[in-house]
Design a protein around this motif. Structure first.
Motif, PDB file in Angstrom:
ATOM      1  N   ALA A  12       0.837  -1.206   0.000  1.00  0.00           N
ATOM      2  CA  ALA A  12       0.000   0.000   0.000  1.00  0.00           C
ATOM      3  C   ALA A  12       0.872   1.256   0.000  1.00  0.00           C
ATOM      4  CB  ALA A  12      -0.932  -0.005   1.212  1.00  0.00           C
ATOM      5  N   THR A  13       1.939   1.247   0.807  1.00  0.00           N
ATOM      6  CA  THR A  13       2.851   2.391   0.855  1.00  0.00           C
ATOM      7  C   THR A  13       3.476   2.641  -0.512  1.00  0.00           C
ATOM      8  OG1 THR A  13       3.360   2.038   3.193  1.00  0.00           O
ATOM      9  CG2 THR A  13       4.972   3.275   1.922  1.00  0.00           C
ATOM     10  N   LEU A  14       3.894   1.572  -1.192  1.00  0.00           N
ATOM     11  CA  LEU A  14       4.511   1.703  -2.512  1.00  0.00           C
ATOM     12  C   LEU A  14       3.519   2.265  -3.527  1.00  0.00           C
ATOM     13  CD1 LEU A  14       6.482  -1.664  -2.503  1.00  0.00           C
ATOM     14  CD2 LEU A  14       7.501   0.611  -2.437  1.00  0.00           C
ATOM     15  N   LEU A  15       2.283   1.764  -3.511  1.00  0.00           N
ATOM     16  CA  LEU A  15       1.260   2.266  -4.441  1.00  0.00           C
ATOM     17  C   LEU A  15       0.970   3.743  -4.194  1.00  0.00           C
ATOM     18  CD1 LEU A  15      -1.199  -0.777  -4.345  1.00  0.00           C
ATOM     19  CD2 LEU A  15       0.137  -0.040  -6.336  1.00  0.00           C
ATOM     20  N   GLN A  16       0.810   4.095  -2.932  1.00  0.00           N
ATOM     21  CA  GLN A  16       0.512   5.492  -2.589  1.00  0.00           C
ATOM     22  C   GLN A  16       1.665   6.406  -3.001  1.00  0.00           C
ATOM     23  OE1 GLN A  16      -0.018   4.560   1.473  1.00  0.00           O
ATOM     24  NE2 GLN A  16      -2.225   4.227   1.321  1.00  0.00           N
ATOM     25  N   ALA A  17       2.902   5.955  -2.763  1.00  0.00           N
ATOM     26  CA  ALA A  17       4.062   6.767  -3.112  1.00  0.00           C
ATOM     27  C   ALA A  17       4.126   6.981  -4.623  1.00  0.00           C
ATOM     28  CB  ALA A  17       5.341   6.096  -2.612  1.00  0.00           C
ATOM     29  N   ASP A  18       3.938   5.897  -5.390  1.00  0.00           N
ATOM     30  CA  ASP A  18       4.003   6.030  -6.846  1.00  0.00           C
ATOM     31  C   ASP A  18       2.890   6.943  -7.358  1.00  0.00           C
ATOM     32  OD1 ASP A  18       5.469   4.619  -9.295  1.00  0.00           O
ATOM     33  OD2 ASP A  18       3.361   4.881  -9.823  1.00  0.00           O
ATOM     34  N   ALA A  19       1.687   6.777  -6.819  1.00  0.00           N
ATOM     35  CA  ALA A  19       0.557   7.607  -7.254  1.00  0.00           C
ATOM     36  C   ALA A  19       0.796   9.080  -6.935  1.00  0.00           C
ATOM     37  CB  ALA A  19      -0.736   7.121  -6.590  1.00  0.00           C
ATOM     38  N   ALA A  20       1.597   9.334  -5.890  1.00  0.00           N
ATOM     39  CA  ALA A  20       1.894  10.714  -5.500  1.00  0.00           C
ATOM     40  C   ALA A  20       3.117  11.271  -6.220  1.00  0.00           C
ATOM     41  CB  ALA A  20       2.113  10.781  -3.983  1.00  0.00           C
ATOM     42  N   GLY A  21       3.690  10.450  -7.125  1.00  0.00           N
ATOM     43  CA  GLY A  21       4.831  10.930  -7.896  1.00  0.00           C
ATOM     44  C   GLY A  21       6.175  10.738  -7.238  1.00  0.00           C
ATOM     45  N   VAL A  22       6.220   9.969  -6.158  1.00  0.00           N
ATOM     46  CA  VAL A  22       7.496   9.695  -5.489  1.00  0.00           C
ATOM     47  C   VAL A  22       8.243   8.623  -6.292  1.00  0.00           C
ATOM     48  CG1 VAL A  22       8.577   8.826  -3.376  1.00  0.00           C
ATOM     49  CG2 VAL A  22       6.497  10.228  -3.235  1.00  0.00           C
ATOM     50  N   PRO A  23       9.502   8.846  -6.657  1.00  0.00           N
ATOM     51  CA  PRO A  23      10.242   7.824  -7.418  1.00  0.00           C
ATOM     52  C   PRO A  23      10.446   6.567  -6.566  1.00  0.00           C
ATOM     53  CG  PRO A  23      11.432   9.943  -7.382  1.00  0.00           C
ATOM     54  CD  PRO A  23      10.325  10.055  -6.390  1.00  0.00           C
ATOM     55  N   LEU A  24      10.198   5.419  -7.169  1.00  0.00           N
ATOM     56  CA  LEU A  24      10.411   4.150  -6.475  1.00  0.00           C
ATOM     57  C   LEU A  24      11.668   3.472  -6.995  1.00  0.00           C
ATOM     58  CD1 LEU A  24       6.883   2.438  -6.215  1.00  0.00           C
ATOM     59  CD2 LEU A  24       7.995   4.035  -4.629  1.00  0.00           C
ATOM     60  N   ALA A  25      12.332   2.736  -6.114  1.00  0.00           N
ATOM     61  CA  ALA A  25      13.441   1.877  -6.528  1.00  0.00           C
ATOM     62  C   ALA A  25      12.877   0.639  -7.230  1.00  0.00           C
ATOM     63  CB  ALA A  25      14.262   1.479  -5.309  1.00  0.00           C
ATOM     64  N   ASP A  26      13.754  -0.145  -7.839  1.00  0.00           N
ATOM     65  CA  ASP A  26      13.254  -1.346  -8.530  1.00  0.00           C
ATOM     66  C   ASP A  26      13.162  -2.549  -7.597  1.00  0.00           C
ATOM     67  OD1 ASP A  26      15.902  -2.028  -8.216  1.00  0.00           O
ATOM     68  OD2 ASP A  26      16.341  -2.237 -10.342  1.00  0.00           O
ATOM     69  N   CYS A  27      13.553  -2.392  -6.315  1.00  0.00           N
ATOM     70  CA  CYS A  27      13.485  -3.521  -5.382  1.00  0.00           C
ATOM     71  C   CYS A  27      13.366  -3.015  -3.950  1.00  0.00           C
ATOM     72  CB  CYS A  27      14.742  -4.383  -5.522  1.00  0.00           C
ATOM     73  SG  CYS A  27      14.729  -5.852  -4.476  1.00  0.00           S
ATOM     74  N   TYR A  28      12.517  -3.680  -3.162  1.00  0.00           N
ATOM     75  CA  TYR A  28      12.377  -3.402  -1.729  1.00  0.00           C
ATOM     76  C   TYR A  28      12.326  -4.731  -0.977  1.00  0.00           C
ATOM     77  CZ  TYR A  28      11.284   1.438  -2.857  1.00  0.00           C
ATOM     78  OH  TYR A  28      11.363   2.732  -3.325  1.00  0.00           O
ATOM     79  N   LEU A  29      12.917  -4.754   0.208  1.00  0.00           N
ATOM     80  CA  LEU A  29      12.822  -5.911   1.095  1.00  0.00           C
ATOM     81  C   LEU A  29      11.664  -5.704   2.068  1.00  0.00           C
ATOM     82  CD1 LEU A  29      16.497  -6.871   1.934  1.00  0.00           C
ATOM     83  CD2 LEU A  29      14.675  -8.482   1.384  1.00  0.00           C
ATOM     84  N   GLY A  30      10.815  -6.709   2.194  1.00  0.00           N
ATOM     85  CA  GLY A  30       9.712  -6.672   3.147  1.00  0.00           C
ATOM     86  C   GLY A  30      10.067  -7.496   4.370  1.00  0.00           C
ATOM     87  N   VAL A  31      10.445  -6.813   5.452  1.00  0.00           N
ATOM     88  CA  VAL A  31      10.906  -7.512   6.653  1.00  0.00           C
ATOM     89  C   VAL A  31      10.646  -6.615   7.854  1.00  0.00           C
ATOM     90  CG1 VAL A  31      13.277  -6.600   6.407  1.00  0.00           C
ATOM     91  CG2 VAL A  31      12.900  -8.735   7.692  1.00  0.00           C
ATOM     92  N   ASP A  32      10.441  -7.222   9.029  1.00  0.00           N
ATOM     93  CA  ASP A  32      10.228  -6.407  10.224  1.00  0.00           C
ATOM     94  C   ASP A  32      11.549  -5.812  10.713  1.00  0.00           C
ATOM     95  OD1 ASP A  32      11.542  -8.353  11.756  1.00  0.00           O
ATOM     96  OD2 ASP A  32       9.700  -9.222  12.559  1.00  0.00           O
ATOM     97  N   ASP A  33      11.543  -5.206  11.882  1.00  0.00           N
ATOM     98  CA  ASP A  33      12.728  -4.489  12.361  1.00  0.00           C
ATOM     99  C   ASP A  33      13.770  -5.391  13.008  1.00  0.00           C
ATOM    100  OD1 ASP A  33      11.593  -2.070  11.603  1.00  0.00           O
ATOM    101  OD2 ASP A  33      10.782  -1.634  13.600  1.00  0.00           O
ATOM    102  N   GLU A  34      13.423  -6.647  13.261  1.00  0.00           N
ATOM    103  CA  GLU A  34      14.284  -7.438  14.137  1.00  0.00           C
ATOM    104  C   GLU A  34      14.445  -8.887  13.681  1.00  0.00           C
ATOM    105  OE1 GLU A  34      14.326  -8.621  18.833  1.00  0.00           O
ATOM    106  OE2 GLU A  34      13.307  -6.745  18.309  1.00  0.00           O
TER     107      GLU A  34
END
Length: 285
Positions: free
Chosen positions: A201-223
């Motif tokens: 959801a964060t990635l979709l919202q960022a792209d829709a708002a014109g924020v440049p996205l990287a081509d890869c993100y890791l989905g992991v908690d803090d620990e």
């Protein structure tokens, strides 16, 4: 205006449904494609379709589709099953989009941190070498390339071990006296299904708002945590005192994944570690 955005979630299962509900609540038009659409909540428009079949779904949506999230799960966990779910299924959806003249503004592809083969507890991020040699890792990297080479803007989301309601393999193992050696520590990485949906959801919202996205993100908690530590904590919560006779660890690498890139976009996990996530699961029971 965000209300104009349309989203197709191909392979709309657990994570996809949670994502769809989030985006629908923000005024997006959300279509969920899966074989059994009867299980979809009413906020998600059903699109009956089979990622294993060449024929385009009969009621494929007309008009513009702004975003595609591809988050299929393999039903057969062998080489052919992985290839069908990730490589061939994605190619089919891309061809159906092309048949209808649809060019989404971005594709998000749900991949796996299993593409990394590190074994020594190293800290890794999106720029670390991803060269695991299992068939699943090799096929997943091939599917990532299909997305990245599609001619459409694409972002890969490499999810770590998903857990949450209904995903309780580790809990059942611990109840059975699951025994894990402490040395060397076997580091595991996890993300609650709700936080995985939140990242998309964060990635979709960022792209829709014109924020440049990287081509890869890791989905992991803090620990990221050693498996013996997680098991010890769960034994306490569950009141388990016995041990099983044999050690049962499916060793598929030992690494610690960083989430700094996702956090830099404004995403933060609701369940920052296994403790908050499993405590919520146990509280619901």
């Amino acid at each position: 205006m965000s209300g104009c955005n349309s989203l197709l979630i191909a392979g709309c299962g657990d994570v996809g449904t949670r994502l769809g509900l989030r985006m629908a609540a923000q005024g997006w038009r959300v279509l969920g494609m899966r074989r059994n659409v009867a299980v979809l909540p009413t906020a998600i428009e059903p699109l009956a379709g089979d990622l294993h079949a060449d024929a385009c779904p009969a009621d494929w949506p007309q008009g513009q589709l702004d975003y595609l999230v591809y988050c299929a799960a393999a039903t057969e966990h062998d080489e052919a099953g992985y290839r069908a779910a990730y490589v061939e299924g994605l190619r089919r959806v891309l061809s159906w989009l092309a048949q209808h003249g649809q060019r989404p503004r971005r594709i998000l592809f749900a991949s796996s941190s299993g593409v990394y083969g590190q074994q020594e507890g190293e800290w890794i991020d999106e720029d670390s070498v991803a060269e695991a040699q299992s068939f699943s890792a090799v096929i997943m990297r091939e599917a990532e390339r299909v997305a990245l080479d599609s001619g459409l803007p694409a972002t890969i989301v490499r999810l770590t071990g998903l857990y949450g309601p209904g995903r309780e393999w580790l809990l059942s193992q611990v109840r059975g006296g699951y025994r894990v050696s402490e040395t060397p520590p076997l580091y595991g990485n996890r993300i609650h299904v709700e936080d995985a949906a939140g990242l998309f959801a964060t990635l979709l919202q960022a792209d829709a708002a014109g924020v440049p996205l990287a081509d890869c993100y890791l989905g992991v908690d803090d620990e990221p945590a050693p498996l013996h530590e997680v098991v010890g904590w769960l034994r306490e919560q569950l009141g388990v005192s016995h041990w099983s006779d044999e050690q049962r660890v499916r060793r598929a690498g030992s690494k610690r994944c960083r989430n700094a890139r996702a956090r830099a976009l404004g995403w933060a996990p609701q369940y920052p570690s296994y403790r908050e996530g499993y405590a919520a699961i146990l509280a619901e029971r």
